[in-house]
Design a protein around this motif. Sequence first.
Motif, PDB file in Angstrom:
ATOM      1  N   ARG A 113     102.238  54.133  20.798  1.00 29.01           N
ATOM      2  CA  ARG A 113     103.447  54.820  21.227  1.00 29.01           C
ATOM      3  C   ARG A 113     103.330  55.159  22.717  1.00 29.01           C
ATOM      4  O   ARG A 113     102.273  55.623  23.166  1.00 29.01           O
ATOM      5  CB  ARG A 113     103.642  56.113  20.424  1.00 29.01           C
ATOM      6  CG  ARG A 113     104.940  56.855  20.735  1.00 29.01           C
ATOM      7  CD  ARG A 113     105.077  58.067  19.824  1.00 29.01           C
ATOM      8  NE  ARG A 113     106.378  58.699  19.979  1.00 29.01           N
ATOM      9  CZ  ARG A 113     106.663  59.625  20.904  1.00 29.01           C
ATOM     10  NH1 ARG A 113     105.729  60.031  21.756  1.00 29.01           N
ATOM     11  NH2 ARG A 113     107.886  60.151  20.962  1.00 29.01           N
ATOM     12  N   ALA A 134     103.199  51.701  11.360  1.00 29.21           N
ATOM     13  CA  ALA A 134     104.242  51.615  12.383  1.00 29.21           C
ATOM     14  C   ALA A 134     105.581  52.118  11.842  1.00 29.21           C
ATOM     15  O   ALA A 134     106.305  52.856  12.534  1.00 29.21           O
ATOM     16  CB  ALA A 134     104.364  50.185  12.882  1.00 29.21           C
ATOM     17  N   ASP A 135     105.903  51.756  10.601  1.00 29.75           N
ATOM     18  CA  ASP A 135     107.163  52.203  10.001  1.00 29.75           C
ATOM     19  C   ASP A 135     107.194  53.721   9.872  1.00 29.75           C
ATOM     20  O   ASP A 135     108.228  54.369  10.118  1.00 29.75           O
ATOM     21  CB  ASP A 135     107.346  51.569   8.623  1.00 29.75           C
ATOM     22  CG  ASP A 135     107.575  50.052   8.720  1.00 29.75           C
ATOM     23  OD1 ASP A 135     107.933  49.584   9.822  1.00 29.75           O
ATOM     24  OD2 ASP A 135     107.362  49.361   7.696  1.00 29.75           O
ATOM     25  N   VAL A 182     107.845  53.065  20.070  1.00 27.96           N
ATOM     26  CA  VAL A 182     106.673  52.665  19.292  1.00 27.96           C
ATOM     27  C   VAL A 182     106.556  51.154  19.358  1.00 27.96           C
ATOM     28  O   VAL A 182     107.541  50.426  19.182  1.00 27.96           O
ATOM     29  CB  VAL A 182     106.797  53.124  17.826  1.00 27.96           C
ATOM     30  CG1 VAL A 182     105.603  52.632  17.008  1.00 27.96           C
ATOM     31  CG2 VAL A 182     106.903  54.651  17.761  1.00 27.96           C
ATOM     32  N   GLN A 209     101.571  47.636   9.573  1.00 27.40           N
ATOM     33  CA  GLN A 209     103.038  47.674   9.540  1.00 27.40           C
ATOM     34  C   GLN A 209     103.523  48.953   8.869  1.00 27.40           C
ATOM     35  O   GLN A 209     104.487  49.587   9.318  1.00 27.40           O
ATOM     36  CB  GLN A 209     103.568  46.451   8.800  1.00 27.40           C
ATOM     37  CG  GLN A 209     105.098  46.347   8.806  1.00 27.40           C
ATOM     38  CD  GLN A 209     105.651  46.197  10.210  1.00 27.40           C
ATOM     39  OE1 GLN A 209     105.320  45.246  10.928  1.00 27.40           O
ATOM     40  NE2 GLN A 209     106.500  47.142  10.625  1.00 27.40           N
ATOM     41  N   GLY A 248     104.372  47.667  18.072  1.00 23.39           N
ATOM     42  CA  GLY A 248     103.413  47.127  17.128  1.00 23.39           C
ATOM     43  C   GLY A 248     103.956  47.075  15.714  1.00 23.39           C
ATOM     44  O   GLY A 248     105.091  47.482  15.458  1.00 23.39           O
ATOM     45  N   PRO A 249     103.146  46.526  14.823  1.00 20.84           N
ATOM     46  CA  PRO A 249     101.749  46.145  15.086  1.00 20.84           C
ATOM     47  C   PRO A 249     101.613  44.837  15.865  1.00 20.84           C
ATOM     48  O   PRO A 249     102.348  43.882  15.617  1.00 20.84           O
ATOM     49  CB  PRO A 249     101.151  45.991  13.691  1.00 20.84           C
ATOM     50  CG  PRO A 249     102.322  45.681  12.812  1.00 20.84           C
ATOM     51  CD  PRO A 249     103.504  46.375  13.404  1.00 20.84           C
ATOM     52  N   LEU A 281     102.151  59.803  15.701  1.00 23.76           N
ATOM     53  CA  LEU A 281     101.167  58.737  15.451  1.00 23.76           C
ATOM     54  C   LEU A 281      99.803  59.306  15.068  1.00 23.76           C
ATOM     55  O   LEU A 281      99.143  58.802  14.146  1.00 23.76           O
ATOM     56  CB  LEU A 281     101.041  57.839  16.689  1.00 23.76           C
ATOM     57  CG  LEU A 281     100.004  56.712  16.620  1.00 23.76           C
ATOM     58  CD1 LEU A 281     100.245  55.835  15.398  1.00 23.76           C
ATOM     59  CD2 LEU A 281     100.048  55.863  17.897  1.00 23.76           C
ATOM     60  N   VAL A 300      98.877  49.700  16.676  1.00 22.76           N
ATOM     61  CA  VAL A 300     100.158  50.407  16.648  1.00 22.76           C
ATOM     62  C   VAL A 300     100.076  51.461  17.749  1.00 22.76           C
ATOM     63  O   VAL A 300      99.112  52.237  17.793  1.00 22.76           O
ATOM     64  CB  VAL A 300     100.414  51.080  15.289  1.00 22.76           C
ATOM     65  CG1 VAL A 300     101.726  51.878  15.336  1.00 22.76           C
ATOM     66  CG2 VAL A 300     100.452  50.035  14.184  1.00 22.76           C
ATOM     67  N   LYS A 354     107.728  55.208  13.356  1.00 20.24           N
ATOM     68  CA  LYS A 354     109.105  55.000  13.813  1.00 20.24           C
ATOM     69  C   LYS A 354     110.091  55.911  13.068  1.00 20.24           C
ATOM     70  O   LYS A 354     111.165  56.236  13.581  1.00 20.24           O
ATOM     71  CB  LYS A 354     109.493  53.537  13.615  1.00 20.24           C
ATOM     72  CG  LYS A 354     108.777  52.592  14.576  1.00 20.24           C
ATOM     73  CD  LYS A 354     109.094  51.138  14.277  1.00 20.24           C
ATOM     74  CE  LYS A 354     108.331  50.199  15.206  1.00 20.24           C
ATOM     75  NZ  LYS A 354     108.587  48.769  14.909  1.00 20.24           N
TER      76      LYS A 354
END
Length: 630
Positions: free
Chosen positions: A340, A275-276, A326, A272, A328-329, A284, A338, A279
């Motif tokens: 993109r 992913a944050d 994007v 997570q 995920g997760p 990535l 995760v 984003k």
Amino acid sequence: MIVTFGILIVIALAFAAGDVTGLASGGGILGHPLASVDGEKVTADDIRRRAQDEIRSARQQQPDLDMATFVRAGGVESLITRSLTGLALETFGEEQGMRVSRALVGSELKAIPAFAGATGQFDQQAYLRLIAQRGMTDAQVQREIARETMAQFLIVPTVGASQVPQQLALRYASLLLERRVGQAALIPASVAGPAPTDAEVQDWYKRNVARYTTPERRVIRYALVTPQQVAAQAVPSDAEIQKAYDADKAKYAPKPLRDVTLATVLDQKAAQALADKVKAGTPLAAAARAAGLEARTITAVEQSALATQTSPAVAAALFGAAQGNVVGPLRGSIGFVVARVEKVTQDPGKTLAQARPEIVAALTKQKANDAIGKIRDAVEDALADNANIAEVARDQKLNVQTTPAVLSSGINPDQPQAQPDATLAPVIAAGFAAEDGDTPTTVGIGQDGGFAIAALDRIVPATPIPLAQARAKVVADLTADRARRAAQAAANAIVAKVNTGTPLAAAVAQAGVKAPVERVEATRAQITANQGQVNPVLAMMFGMKQGSARAIQAPDGRGWLVLRVEQIVPGDASKQPAAIQATRADLGRAIGGEYAQQFANAVAAAQGAKRYPDAIATLKKDLVGGDAGQ
């Protein structure tokens, strides 16, 4: 010997390759005993059959092998040793109270692939039929399996030994580091003296006629079945093309594609956080690298293919997202993914017209293979009913061809400059594996599914080339032999002088030979430095005493080498632990076999194993004289 005691390997190969008639090596077979253990005999009849079967099997890799070559190479002694050792181990095991149960014999028997039926399971009828063809009874086969199993019980634990003491490895490692310094002089084999007379040429030819003998040749009849011969049957119709296209509509239909970048994280919270970060604008790949991970990119992938590489849920999410999004997760097959979406594209698919060439190629190949398969099935059915090659060819409208009398390599000695047809290599191999009167066989040819029917037409025995035709080579060989002998005599005379104290250079000069004396230096490890091949010169050098001289024929045949060892420097591996460990590992791979060999020899001696040299010599003479062509 160790391979002999691998029960499944030995017995399975024996039945598959034809080495079955030699399995019964105990009592009950009439014939002169060649060896014995505790009343059990190894008979001449047994070894004769074993020898013939081994040659028949070996001819699959060495088509020109004959009985004379087998005997000269020690094949008879090897067979007797194997039989005698097996008997000794069997009697020894029984004396120790060991037994092989009938249930175990049965399970080993059923595991032999040669006895499997169409279902892949043991087939009693196939078993009985095969052993009957080889002149065996069920009792004899079971007795041999029991014997081999007993031998395995005794040998396998010994073979598994691999521990080598440190001090033993140190001794061997130090030997490899031993260095020797010496001198060497090449005594050239130069041609001198008058040309050989006719009488000398004829005498040389008679004594060395094997050099001027054309090996056994064979004439083989064959018929080919290739895709070209069934080309008319292999042309697909428009209806078949349409049907194939319709069956593969998903393949040719338009479909969305994605380029995606993915990173897999085992921990959900870490996923997570990744992913944050992505984003928030971090690429990535860079974000994954900062977290100690490695992202991967997949280009132009379909959803179904992506699902197999990640998970159906991940693939569905990615194909439902827009370019740049994007995802995920999400739980993947391993950890959390995760990803993109880097690029969204569309595969336009193919119309029937566009797909037609590849469909036609695939259908043509399939139909050709089917047609050839039907012909081969029909041919093999006919051969099973004892049809000959002419009858099969007539029924299938094939053209029967005949090779000239060729060697096992496919070369025609009458036209040695002509290269053999590589396509016919399997046909030639089948011809040399066959015996007179054997049923024709089918063999695959090429890479396109074709095959050939091959039948042995006749065998042309090994034939000496007339002296008139071989004279030039005979004269050249005789002259070269004279030169070698003269060089050897000169080398031996020089060695005699050096060993009585004459310096090598002086001895060479006194012999009237122009041969420079060179310094040589080597370690024992260099003996096998050339890809494991033994250097005979170095091997001899490390078998000599300091100050001694010996002669050996030069490996390139240019003459004779005289070697003198001047200095021996012992090796010391005590401060080279890597060398000791390497030597220890090498010895560990071989010492189990050595232990097993010594154990088997000790058992044979303890059980009173005996050989009868006169009977063995008589059998070998009989094999070469009467059965050389078997």
